[in-house]
Design a protein around this motif. Structure first.
Motif, PDB file in Angstrom:
ATOM      1  N   THR A 192      -8.838 -21.506 -54.487  1.00 18.01           N
ATOM      2  CA  THR A 192      -8.904 -20.744 -55.734  1.00 18.01           C
ATOM      3  C   THR A 192      -9.048 -19.256 -55.431  1.00 18.01           C
ATOM      4  O   THR A 192      -8.361 -18.411 -56.025  1.00 18.01           O
ATOM      5  CB  THR A 192     -10.078 -21.232 -56.600  1.00 18.01           C
ATOM      6  N   LEU A 193      -9.919 -18.922 -54.487  1.00 22.44           N
ATOM      7  CA  LEU A 193     -10.119 -17.523 -54.100  1.00 22.44           C
ATOM      8  C   LEU A 193      -8.890 -16.951 -53.409  1.00 22.44           C
ATOM      9  O   LEU A 193      -8.575 -15.768 -53.577  1.00 22.44           O
ATOM     10  CB  LEU A 193     -11.337 -17.403 -53.202  1.00 22.44           C
ATOM     11  N   SER A 194      -8.171 -17.769 -52.670  1.00 22.95           N
ATOM     12  CA  SER A 194      -6.960 -17.266 -52.013  1.00 22.95           C
ATOM     13  C   SER A 194      -5.861 -16.978 -53.035  1.00 22.95           C
ATOM     14  O   SER A 194      -5.047 -16.075 -52.840  1.00 22.95           O
ATOM     15  CB  SER A 194      -6.466 -18.266 -50.963  1.00 22.95           C
ATOM     16  N   LEU A 195      -5.824 -17.745 -54.129  1.00 21.19           N
ATOM     17  CA  LEU A 195      -4.834 -17.506 -55.174  1.00 21.19           C
ATOM     18  C   LEU A 195      -5.138 -16.252 -55.978  1.00 21.19           C
ATOM     19  O   LEU A 195      -4.229 -15.529 -56.403  1.00 21.19           O
ATOM     20  CB  LEU A 195      -4.772 -18.718 -56.118  1.00 21.19           C
ATOM     21  N   PHE A 196      -6.423 -15.980 -56.186  1.00 23.84           N
ATOM     22  CA  PHE A 196      -6.830 -14.783 -56.933  1.00 23.84           C
ATOM     23  C   PHE A 196      -8.025 -14.158 -56.191  1.00 23.84           C
ATOM     24  O   PHE A 196      -9.178 -14.414 -56.523  1.00 23.84           O
ATOM     25  CB  PHE A 196      -7.197 -15.131 -58.372  1.00 23.84           C
ATOM     26  N   PRO A 197      -7.746 -13.343 -55.172  1.00 25.63           N
ATOM     27  CA  PRO A 197      -8.808 -12.853 -54.280  1.00 25.63           C
ATOM     28  C   PRO A 197      -9.860 -11.966 -54.935  1.00 25.63           C
ATOM     29  O   PRO A 197     -10.907 -11.722 -54.323  1.00 25.63           O
ATOM     30  CB  PRO A 197      -8.030 -12.075 -53.213  1.00 25.63           C
ATOM     31  N   ALA A 198      -9.613 -11.471 -56.134  1.00 23.52           N
ATOM     32  CA  ALA A 198     -10.597 -10.598 -56.784  1.00 23.52           C
ATOM     33  C   ALA A 198     -11.723 -11.366 -57.458  1.00 23.52           C
ATOM     34  O   ALA A 198     -12.665 -10.757 -57.974  1.00 23.52           O
ATOM     35  CB  ALA A 198      -9.907  -9.697 -57.807  1.00 23.52           C
ATOM     36  N   LEU A 199     -11.663 -12.696 -57.481  1.00 24.40           N
ATOM     37  CA  LEU A 199     -12.763 -13.480 -58.049  1.00 24.40           C
ATOM     38  C   LEU A 199     -14.003 -13.359 -57.166  1.00 24.40           C
ATOM     39  O   LEU A 199     -13.900 -13.306 -55.938  1.00 24.40           O
ATOM     40  CB  LEU A 199     -12.355 -14.948 -58.171  1.00 24.40           C
TER      41      LEU A 199
END
Length: 381
Positions: free
Chosen positions: A120-127
């Protein structure tokens, strides 16, 4: 002016209806604003997703995909879609709820999968890592080119002789002599069929025509474009929202679109974004991501209009004399516009629903304004 069909409403519902109906009927469209698509149709996140809770609406959206991927020859100068993907993010303790979203998407033949915290973090690293336990990724969700879609509908309808009458509020609607007589300040239109595609104002149009309103509920939604620090290169990141639906973000070139995801009952009227709602959305986004909002470039509010069961309303009531609804799209009016307008055209012409809609389990009964899930008459009607 005498036509086969008169459409009230010049948003995406009205122009898509004009596009499909004009293939076999003469059409006039009346819009009270001077610009078509002025209200909700021009205030959208422009996303195609099948992560829709309402069952009938999800099926309608699925039935629209082929049109977006392969629009008719000459409809637009390029593609209507761009691959984006959609990600819904859950905190610790919420993981089980993601399974329901995944199954909703899969129920109409689309792809969706659960992602762990790392993916999930790799898909949207700004989380922010501490706030992410898992996600649902819908890889085939897409950005829609709303301008090209809207212009394709309008241009196609006009090329087949449809007449658009913007800047003309409807003053009266009467049924006499087997025809609808619709009067505006500068013209009168006679037609055997009236299509009510007036969005948040659809109940008002119904009352004006002597029809029973549906009790539609317009809901306020706030959004804004912003520039932020804290994201390296978000252009290819997916559309993302949190499971609590406190915010969403659509990355883009040079700026991002954000929303509070508010759904507050509102009167059908021109809306402006409230500064306090934008401030709350920024606080929510900054709390769950590493973004720091440097500048709000523009902000707006629009209306998403729902029927009682959250599903769209298409067609006539039993016994109605040529009064057809095309309403209750609930924020899905853009992404469901091809299939909804095709269903409307089939209803008006007395045809069957298109095969893809029937294969997905759609029916006129599920779309009808007098279906069991809707009140027989609106409160106060």
């Amino acid at each position: 002016m005498r036509k086969d069909v008169v459409i009230v409403g010049g948003g995406i519902a009205g122009v898509s209806a004009a596009f499909f109906l004009s293939q076999g009927m003469s059409v006039a469209l009346v819009e009270r604003e001077s610009t078509l698509g002025h209200h909700s149709s021009g205030r959208t996140a422009a996303q195609y997703t099948l992560g829709i809770a309402a069952d009938t609406m999800r099926r309608v959206a699925a039935a629209s995909k082929d049109f977006f991927e392969q629009p008719p020859a000459g409809f637009c100068g390029g593609s209507l879609i761009a691959q984006r993907g959609c990600l819904t993010v859950a905190r610790s303790g919420q993981e089980s709820r993601l399974q329901g979203i995944r199954e909703q998407i899969r129920s109409v033949g689309a792809r969706a999968r659960i992602t762990d915290a790392g993916e999930t973090l790799s898909l949207f690293p700004a989380l922010r890592p501490g706030g992410v336990a898992a996600g649902v990724h819908e890889p085939d969700a897409m950005d829609l080119d709303i301008a090209a879609l809207f212009n394709g509908y309008a241009s196609g309808a006009k090329a087949r002789g449809a007449v658009f009458v913007p800047g003309e509020p409807v003053l009266s609607i009467e049924r006499r002599g087997g025809m609808w007589h619709l009067r505006t300040p500068r013209t009168t239109i006679e037609a055997s069929v009236l299509v009510n595609a007036a969005g948040a104002w659809a109940d008002q149009v119904a009352v004006l025509a002597g029809e029973t309103p549906l009790g539609l509920q317009p809901m306020r939604r706030t959004a804004f474009n912003f520039v932020a620090e804290g994201g390296a290169s978000p252009d290819t990141w997916p559309f993302v929202s949190n499971l609590d639906y406190r915010w969403y973000i659509r990355p883009g070139r040079g700026h991002m679109l954000g929303s509070l995801c508010d759904a507050v009952l509102a009167a059908p009227e021109e809306l402006r974004a409230r500064d306090e709602d934008v401030a709350q959305a920024i606080a929510n986004i900054e709390g769950d991501t590493t973004f720091r909002v440097k500048q709000v470039q523009s902000q707006w509010a629009g209306l998403r209009t729902f029927a009682a069961d959250r599903n769209p309303v298409v067609g006539p009531r039993a016994g109605s004399q040529g009064f057809h609804w095309l309403a209750g799209q609930g924020g899905c009016g853009i992404l469901a516009s091809p299939a909804l307008a095709q269903a409307l055209a089939a209803s008006v012409l007395g045809d069957e629903l298109p095969p893809v809609q029937r294969e997905l389990g759609l029916s006129f009964a599920a779309l009808a304004p007098d279906r069991q899930a809707l009140p027989a008459s609106a409160p106060g009607a």
